[in-house]
Design a protein around this motif. Sequence first.
Motif, PDB file in Angstrom:
ATOM      1  N   VAL A 125       0.912  -1.081  -0.068  1.00  0.00           N
ATOM      2  CA  VAL A 125       0.138  -0.085   0.154  1.00  0.00           C
ATOM      3  C   VAL A 125       0.850   1.374  -0.057  1.00  0.00           C
ATOM      4  N   ASP A 126       0.425   2.227  -1.021  1.00  0.00           N
ATOM      5  CA  ASP A 126       1.371   3.579  -1.239  1.00  0.00           C
ATOM      6  C   ASP A 126       0.550   4.670  -0.521  1.00  0.00           C
ATOM      7  N   GLY A 127       1.194   5.372   0.061  1.00  0.00           N
ATOM      8  CA  GLY A 127       0.761   6.784   0.577  1.00  0.00           C
ATOM      9  C   GLY A 127       1.472   7.811   0.711  1.00  0.00           C
ATOM     10  N   GLY A 175      -8.803   5.853   1.168  1.00  0.00           N
ATOM     11  CA  GLY A 175      -9.977   5.274   1.955  1.00  0.00           C
ATOM     12  C   GLY A 175      -9.947   6.092   3.515  1.00  0.00           C
ATOM     13  N   SER A 176      -9.092   7.118   3.459  1.00  0.00           N
ATOM     14  CA  SER A 176      -9.044   7.987   4.809  1.00  0.00           C
ATOM     15  C   SER A 176      -8.361   7.000   5.753  1.00  0.00           C
TER      16      SER A 176
END
Length: 241
Positions: free
Chosen positions: A75-77, A92-93
């Motif tokens: 998962v990248d953020g 998705g907050s």
Amino acid sequence: MRQALPLALAALLLSGCASHKPEDFNGTWINQDAIKAAIKGGSLRQALNEHGPVLEWKLDVANQQASFSNGFEAVDGQLTSNEKQMQANFQGSLVEQLMLDGDELKTTDQSGSEQNFVRSKLPGNAPLGGSFEKALYQAYLGGDWKIIDGDGKGGVVRFADNGSVTGLPGPDRYALCLAGDCADMGGSNDSMWLERNQRGAPFIFKRDDDRLEIFRAVNRAQPDEKPQLAAGARQWVLERD
């Protein structure tokens, strides 16, 4: 004067404890608590579930990038910072608070659950999740294992941290099922994938300290249901020297 000196020393110590620069967050961080729990014996699935779900972080402050792996998906953020900590924001907050405590990275999710991570000693060019996997494989299956029952009895088996296996009749590659569909199919059982020439099958295993039992996996689900793997015939019993 007597009061000023202790106060000055206390201020110096406190400032030193909190003096982390943003770039100190950079690098790959692995969930060593999960590895320690796993090598104590018992269920690998249980150890990962109790100390997960995140198994590895990669942080790049300059590019404001934060990524994590749970052993199944990456998962990248986006990484942002304030005076004392970092914040990782995902689609998705989903938000994670990140802070350094000495040599450890501490994370807190929106429910208040905390996890601890240590900096990986492996090169930083490993794919996301690969550093945790290598560290787990080294600690969990490293060393020489002697076949005491099954095909190839008397031989020595070695599980490498890159997923190769030697000495086990038939397969030359392996992978532990850590999370996701692979692990879910085994239910409460620990499972691994063994293959040769890109053709393989799942197996159920039980590890108790320096003893490893490997069983054929039997699917107890109906044809239209998700596979439910259980231990079938025992194929090998290995003991670590």
